[in-house]
Design a protein around this motif. Structure first.
Motif, PDB file in Angstrom:
ATOM      1  N   THR A 121      -1.077 -47.012 -33.974  1.00 34.16           N
ATOM      2  CA  THR A 121      -1.595 -47.425 -32.671  1.00 34.16           C
ATOM      3  C   THR A 121      -2.998 -48.018 -32.814  1.00 34.16           C
ATOM      4  OG1 THR A 121      -0.319 -45.576 -31.777  1.00 34.16           O
ATOM      5  CG2 THR A 121      -1.797 -46.696 -30.274  1.00 34.16           C
ATOM      6  N   ASN A 122      -3.821 -47.441 -33.673  1.00 30.30           N
ATOM      7  CA  ASN A 122      -5.140 -48.009 -33.964  1.00 30.30           C
ATOM      8  C   ASN A 122      -5.024 -49.449 -34.435  1.00 30.30           C
ATOM      9  OD1 ASN A 122      -8.007 -46.665 -34.269  1.00 30.30           O
ATOM     10  ND2 ASN A 122      -6.528 -44.989 -34.418  1.00 30.30           N
ATOM     11  N   LEU A 123      -4.182 -49.660 -35.432  1.00 27.08           N
ATOM     12  CA  LEU A 123      -4.047 -51.006 -35.989  1.00 27.08           C
ATOM     13  C   LEU A 123      -3.465 -51.972 -34.974  1.00 27.08           C
ATOM     14  CD1 LEU A 123      -3.158 -51.047 -39.746  1.00 27.08           C
ATOM     15  CD2 LEU A 123      -5.297 -50.694 -38.562  1.00 27.08           C
ATOM     16  N   GLU A 124      -2.527 -51.470 -34.170  1.00 24.77           N
ATOM     17  CA  GLU A 124      -1.947 -52.338 -33.146  1.00 24.77           C
ATOM     18  C   GLU A 124      -3.023 -52.789 -32.176  1.00 24.77           C
ATOM     19  OE1 GLU A 124       2.637 -50.632 -33.068  1.00 24.77           O
ATOM     20  OE2 GLU A 124       1.164 -49.864 -31.649  1.00 24.77           O
ATOM     21  N   TYR A 125      -3.879 -51.853 -31.806  1.00 21.22           N
ATOM     22  CA  TYR A 125      -4.951 -52.202 -30.874  1.00 21.22           C
ATOM     23  C   TYR A 125      -5.893 -53.242 -31.504  1.00 21.22           C
ATOM     24  CZ  TYR A 125      -8.732 -52.043 -27.583  1.00 21.22           C
ATOM     25  OH  TYR A 125      -9.675 -52.411 -26.674  1.00 21.22           O
ATOM     26  N   ILE A 126      -6.265 -52.993 -32.748  1.00 21.14           N
ATOM     27  CA  ILE A 126      -7.163 -53.930 -33.444  1.00 21.14           C
ATOM     28  C   ILE A 126      -6.534 -55.321 -33.512  1.00 21.14           C
ATOM     29  CG2 ILE A 126      -8.214 -54.460 -35.693  1.00 21.14           C
ATOM     30  CD1 ILE A 126      -8.346 -51.357 -36.091  1.00 21.14           C
ATOM     31  N   HIS A 127      -5.274 -55.314 -33.837  1.00 21.66           N
ATOM     32  CA  HIS A 127      -4.564 -56.579 -33.972  1.00 21.66           C
ATOM     33  C   HIS A 127      -4.580 -57.362 -32.669  1.00 21.66           C
ATOM     34  CE1 HIS A 127      -1.045 -59.221 -34.920  1.00 21.66           C
ATOM     35  NE2 HIS A 127      -1.628 -59.188 -36.092  1.00 21.66           N
ATOM     36  N   LYS A 128      -4.447 -56.647 -31.559  1.00 15.87           N
ATOM     37  CA  LYS A 128      -4.455 -57.288 -30.248  1.00 15.87           C
ATOM     38  C   LYS A 128      -5.868 -57.690 -29.836  1.00 15.87           C
ATOM     39  CE  LYS A 128      -2.626 -54.590 -27.230  1.00 15.87           C
ATOM     40  NZ  LYS A 128      -1.679 -53.495 -27.202  1.00 15.87           N
ATOM     41  N   PHE A 168      -8.800 -57.912 -31.531  1.00 12.08           N
ATOM     42  CA  PHE A 168      -9.663 -58.751 -32.366  1.00 12.08           C
ATOM     43  C   PHE A 168      -8.880 -59.947 -32.892  1.00 12.08           C
ATOM     44  CE2 PHE A 168     -11.187 -54.379 -32.570  1.00 12.08           C
ATOM     45  CZ  PHE A 168     -12.503 -54.534 -32.157  1.00 12.08           C
ATOM     46  N   LYS A 169      -8.099 -60.517 -32.017  1.00 17.31           N
ATOM     47  CA  LYS A 169      -7.200 -61.598 -32.391  1.00 17.31           C
ATOM     48  C   LYS A 169      -7.854 -62.682 -33.216  1.00 17.31           C
ATOM     49  CE  LYS A 169      -2.854 -62.514 -30.544  1.00 17.31           C
ATOM     50  NZ  LYS A 169      -2.356 -61.374 -29.762  1.00 17.31           N
ATOM     51  N   LYS A 170      -9.070 -63.034 -32.809  1.00 19.12           N
ATOM     52  CA  LYS A 170      -9.744 -64.155 -33.477  1.00 19.12           C
ATOM     53  C   LYS A 170      -9.966 -63.883 -34.957  1.00 19.12           C
ATOM     54  CE  LYS A 170     -12.616 -65.898 -29.931  1.00 19.12           C
ATOM     55  NZ  LYS A 170     -13.984 -65.600 -29.564  1.00 19.12           N
ATOM     56  N   GLN A 171     -10.182 -62.616 -35.266  1.00 24.54           N
ATOM     57  CA  GLN A 171     -10.501 -62.287 -36.655  1.00 24.54           C
ATOM     58  C   GLN A 171      -9.254 -62.011 -37.490  1.00 24.54           C
ATOM     59  OE1 GLN A 171     -13.855 -59.499 -37.064  1.00 24.54           O
ATOM     60  NE2 GLN A 171     -13.815 -59.451 -34.841  1.00 24.54           N
ATOM     61  N   VAL A 172      -8.164 -61.870 -36.802  1.00 28.52           N
ATOM     62  CA  VAL A 172      -6.948 -61.522 -37.529  1.00 28.52           C
ATOM     63  C   VAL A 172      -6.325 -62.770 -38.132  1.00 28.52           C
ATOM     64  CG1 VAL A 172      -4.604 -60.661 -37.261  1.00 28.52           C
ATOM     65  CG2 VAL A 172      -6.489 -59.515 -36.117  1.00 28.52           C
ATOM     66  N   THR A 173      -6.006 -62.704 -39.410  1.00 26.82           N
ATOM     67  CA  THR A 173      -5.491 -63.911 -40.055  1.00 26.82           C
ATOM     68  C   THR A 173      -4.056 -63.759 -40.519  1.00 26.82           C
ATOM     69  OG1 THR A 173      -6.272 -63.177 -42.181  1.00 26.82           O
ATOM     70  CG2 THR A 173      -7.768 -64.558 -40.895  1.00 26.82           C
ATOM     71  N   SER A 174      -3.485 -62.615 -40.288  1.00 24.08           N
ATOM     72  CA  SER A 174      -2.098 -62.507 -40.741  1.00 24.08           C
ATOM     73  C   SER A 174      -1.278 -61.726 -39.732  1.00 24.08           C
ATOM     74  CB  SER A 174      -2.021 -61.797 -42.080  1.00 24.08           C
ATOM     75  OG  SER A 174      -1.894 -60.413 -41.877  1.00 24.08           O
ATOM     76  N   GLU A 175      -0.002 -61.814 -39.912  1.00 20.63           N
ATOM     77  CA  GLU A 175       0.905 -61.064 -39.071  1.00 20.63           C
ATOM     78  C   GLU A 175       0.804 -59.591 -39.424  1.00 20.63           C
ATOM     79  OE1 GLU A 175       5.406 -61.475 -38.623  1.00 20.63           O
ATOM     80  OE2 GLU A 175       4.664 -63.438 -39.263  1.00 20.63           O
ATOM     81  N   MET A 176       1.154 -58.784 -38.502  1.00 19.31           N
ATOM     82  CA  MET A 176       1.169 -57.355 -38.785  1.00 19.31           C
ATOM     83  C   MET A 176       2.578 -56.963 -39.197  1.00 19.31           C
ATOM     84  SD  MET A 176      -0.434 -54.431 -36.696  1.00 19.31           S
ATOM     85  CE  MET A 176       0.162 -52.786 -36.539  1.00 19.31           C
ATOM     86  N   VAL A 177       2.660 -56.326 -40.335  1.00 12.05           N
ATOM     87  CA  VAL A 177       3.970 -55.919 -40.814  1.00 12.05           C
ATOM     88  C   VAL A 177       4.102 -54.418 -40.600  1.00 12.05           C
ATOM     89  CG1 VAL A 177       5.550 -55.895 -42.757  1.00 12.05           C
ATOM     90  CG2 VAL A 177       3.801 -57.665 -42.574  1.00 12.05           C
ATOM     91  N   SER A 178       5.020 -54.045 -39.788  1.00 12.11           N
ATOM     92  CA  SER A 178       5.169 -52.618 -39.530  1.00 12.11           C
ATOM     93  C   SER A 178       6.625 -52.258 -39.694  1.00 12.11           C
ATOM     94  CB  SER A 178       4.657 -52.326 -38.124  1.00 12.11           C
ATOM     95  OG  SER A 178       5.453 -51.378 -37.504  1.00 12.11           O
ATOM     96  N   PRO A 221      -4.916 -58.316 -42.613  1.00 13.29           N
ATOM     97  CA  PRO A 221      -6.213 -58.757 -43.104  1.00 13.29           C
ATOM     98  C   PRO A 221      -7.006 -59.428 -41.986  1.00 13.29           C
ATOM     99  CG  PRO A 221      -4.410 -59.969 -44.128  1.00 13.29           C
ATOM    100  CD  PRO A 221      -3.868 -59.266 -42.942  1.00 13.29           C
ATOM    101  N   MET A 222      -8.275 -59.274 -42.016  1.00 15.34           N
ATOM    102  CA  MET A 222      -9.108 -59.989 -41.054  1.00 15.34           C
ATOM    103  C   MET A 222     -10.405 -60.442 -41.710  1.00 15.34           C
ATOM    104  SD  MET A 222      -9.747 -56.659 -38.805  1.00 15.34           S
ATOM    105  CE  MET A 222     -10.778 -57.408 -37.607  1.00 15.34           C
ATOM    106  N   GLU A 223     -10.947 -61.522 -41.191  1.00 17.85           N
ATOM    107  CA  GLU A 223     -12.140 -62.098 -41.807  1.00 17.85           C
ATOM    108  C   GLU A 223     -13.396 -61.530 -41.167  1.00 17.85           C
ATOM    109  OE1 GLU A 223     -11.468 -64.327 -44.173  1.00 17.85           O
ATOM    110  OE2 GLU A 223      -9.925 -65.713 -43.521  1.00 17.85           O
ATOM    111  N   LEU A 224     -14.359 -61.304 -41.993  1.00 23.86           N
ATOM    112  CA  LEU A 224     -15.655 -60.834 -41.499  1.00 23.86           C
ATOM    113  C   LEU A 224     -16.683 -61.928 -41.730  1.00 23.86           C
ATOM    114  CD1 LEU A 224     -16.012 -57.273 -42.923  1.00 23.86           C
ATOM    115  CD2 LEU A 224     -15.745 -57.925 -40.542  1.00 23.86           C
ATOM    116  N   GLY A 225     -17.955 -61.560 -41.593  1.00 19.97           N
ATOM    117  CA  GLY A 225     -19.009 -62.514 -41.936  1.00 19.97           C
ATOM    118  C   GLY A 225     -19.066 -62.720 -43.434  1.00 19.97           C
ATOM    119  N   LYS A 226     -20.026 -63.505 -43.866  1.00 25.42           N
ATOM    120  CA  LYS A 226     -20.125 -63.774 -45.301  1.00 25.42           C
ATOM    121  C   LYS A 226     -21.006 -62.761 -46.007  1.00 25.42           C
ATOM    122  CE  LYS A 226     -19.442 -68.771 -45.185  1.00 25.42           C
ATOM    123  NZ  LYS A 226     -18.149 -68.959 -45.794  1.00 25.42           N
TER     124      LYS A 226
END
Ligand SMILES: Nc1nc2c(ncn2[C@@H]2O[C@H](COP(=O)(O)OP(=O)(O)O)[C@@H](O)[C@H]2O)c(=O)[nH]1
Ligand SMILES: [Mg+2]
Lengths: 204, 304
Positions: A27-34, A36-46, A61-66
């Motif tokens: 549920t945590n990851l599902e929430y993050i995936h929803k 923080f959409k902009k930062q999410v770069t891949s599909e969620m495999v569950s 996976p999600m992208e952060l700053g540099k």
């Protein structure tokens, strides 16, 4: 054990959501995936079996700053909670850079939390990692259930049970409403990046 | 009645959380309290509905138990295991494939492992290693005849060079003998092609030094009045790293082993030789998944 890819100028690191079965990792990851959409770069495999359990892990996976000109790419994983899957849990921990331990605030899950933390400790040890040294934060999940009148443990109680020796940051939260979810992840990322900098001797 | 109502409400929440055990416990407590109440139509109705709930929960718990007993990894999960295994090391594609295949075999997913090893047969460096693992996996599946069949097919297709064939054949032979299946081979005695199967007789330059193939081991148990050994088939070998599977009875003999433990005396049975050495335990754990469930998996590294 982050992977630095100098060619792609990318650092990959791995964060694992750990905790007893049904504590709310997925549920945590599902929430993050929803959220923080902009930062999410891949599909969620569950992966779920018939019994509606996460048999394996979720991947996100999600992208952060540099970091020193490199992009930081984070892989987020959950582990299955059932005892039957200890070897899978261990496998998921391989190469882990940071951990979010999700504890269930329901009083009936008190012992399960403690057992799971012990299991984490043991599995890390088998990879030569120390639970006292690895970037780790705690989340006391399902706080929203307090208003349902169901017995929950107090935060103090959970601190005493789980965090007496660890003394790591802890956050109350509700993966369902999203409360505290971002905060928990942010805190874990911060610790992980700090530790990566140290590991790579990239202190600024 | 209020107490019962609370218990039922809690049970419903636990159930919605998927906490079936906890839900069941609340319903059972509720039914116990209810039993002590005076007879009434309301009591009977409530009792019926609670009993129904208890049955449903027990059924679900039982079904989940059954699911867990035969945890089959879906195709997707298996792919993920493979990716995961090669995550933390930067490996070449084929090396990653090899490691993934090994992880599958370690989980007892021999069939999928064989599929993966088959993909490596075209890799000059890894093909012999892959072929041997295919043989090992078929034997682990108790299908020695399939191992022989594959070997024959490789010969037909001239998959390997002569020297490699001899190497693989020796390996196959020793493994079959070890299991008492040497008969299976006798009819194929003359199947090794006389001439190198490749017409352009190129030297095998980039073939790595083959590690010694260990077929089985005998761990000489410590602190016994007379010499006792624990004989085990090698499930896996990768260079100096050996994996063996122990039954729970075997496990009792060596349960003091832990990571880093030095096994003082081991006999290594090779294809045509025996040597004595030592090992350092690199992993020792109960298998909780797949057909080898409840056995133990021991990995160690051979040291001189
Ligand atoms: N009320 C409430 N339910 C939650 C919360 N987090 C998870 N759940 C529920 O708890 C159950 C198990 O959650 P899940 O994420 O699958 O747990 P996992 O096994 O740790 O991945 C599901 O029914 C979720 O809807 C929360 O914060 N509040
Ligand atoms: Mg889950």
């Amino acid at each position: 054990m982050a992977i630095v890819n100098l060619k792609k100028r990318e650092i990959e690191c791995k964060i694992v959501y750990y905790g007893p079965g049904r504590c709310g990792k997925t549920t945590n990851l599902e929430y993050i995936h929803k959220a923080f959409k902009k930062q999410v770069t891949s599909e969620m495999v569950s992966i779920n079996t018939d019994g509606d359990r996460t048999l394996f892990f979720d991947f996100l996976p999600m992208e952060l700053g540099k970091l020193k000109g490199c992009d930081v790419r984070v892989h987020l994983y959950t582990v299955p909670g059932q005892v039957q899957y200890t070897s899978t849990r261990k496998l998921v921990l391989r190469g882990v850079d940071g951990i979010v331990f999700v504890a269930d605030s329901l009083e009936v899950r008190r012992e399960k939390n403690m057992l799971s933390l012990k299991d984490l400790h043991q599995n890390l040890k088998e990879y030569g990692l120390s639970i006292l040294k690895i970037p780790l934060v705690l989340q006391f999940n399902k706080r929203d259930l307090a208003k349902e009148g169901i017995p929950l443990m107090s935060a103090e109680q959970m601190e005493k049970d789980l965090n007496k020796q660890l003394k790591v940051p802890s956050y109350p939260g509700s993966a369902i409403t999203g409360e505290g979810v971002g905060k928990t992840l942010q805190a874990c990322l911060k610790l992980t990046i700090q530790s990566l900098k140290k590991e790579l001797s990239w202190n600024d | 009645m209020k107490e019962i109502k609370t218990l039922i409400q809690e049970a419903e929440i636990y159930q919605s959380q998927g906490l079936l055990q906890d839900a069941l416990r609340q319903y059972i407590s509720a039914s116990k309290i209810l039993l002590k109440k005076e007879q009434s139509e309301k009591k009977n109705m409530l009792m019926r509905s609670i009993t129904k709930k208890i049955h449903q929960l027990e059924q679900s718990l039982y079904n989940n138990q059954q699911d867990l007993k035969t945890p089959k990894l879906s195709k997707k999960s298996q792919d993920l295991v493979k990716n995961l295994s090669s995550y933390s090391k930067k490996l070449g594609k084929d090396e990653a494939l090899l490691e993934g295949a090994m992880s599958l075999a370690k989980l007892g997913q021999y069939k999928s492992a064989i599929t993966e090893f088959n993909k490596l047969l075209t890799n000059k460096k890894l093909c012999v290693h892959a072929a041997k693992n295919i043989i090992r996996n078929f034997i682990a599946l108790s299908k020695p005849e399939m191992a022989v069949k594959h070997y024959k097919r490789w010969i037909e297709k001239k998959r390997f060079q002569n020297r490699q064939f001899e190497n693989i054949r020796l390996f196959l032979e020793s493994n079959l003998k070890n299991k008492g299946f040497e008969k299976l081979l006798s009819s194929h005695n003359d199947t090794i092609p006389e001439k190198p199967p490749t017409s352009n007789n190129q030297p095998i330059d980039d073939e790595p030094e083959e590690p010694l193939d260990i077929i089985s081991i005998g761990i000489i148990l410590e602190n016994r009045s007379k010499e006792e050994t624990l004989e085990l088939d090698v499930n896996f070998q990768s260079g100096n790293n050996i994996n063996v599977i122990l039954t729970s009875n075997d496990h009792k003999l060596v349960e003091h082993y832990s990571v880093g433990y030095k096994i003082p005396q081991i006999r290594f049975f090779l294809v045509n030789a025996l040597f004595i050495g030592q090992g350092i335990v690199s992993s020792f754990s109960k298998i909780t998944l797949g057909p080898k469930i409840d056995n133990y998996s021991l990995d160690f590294e051979i040291i001189d």
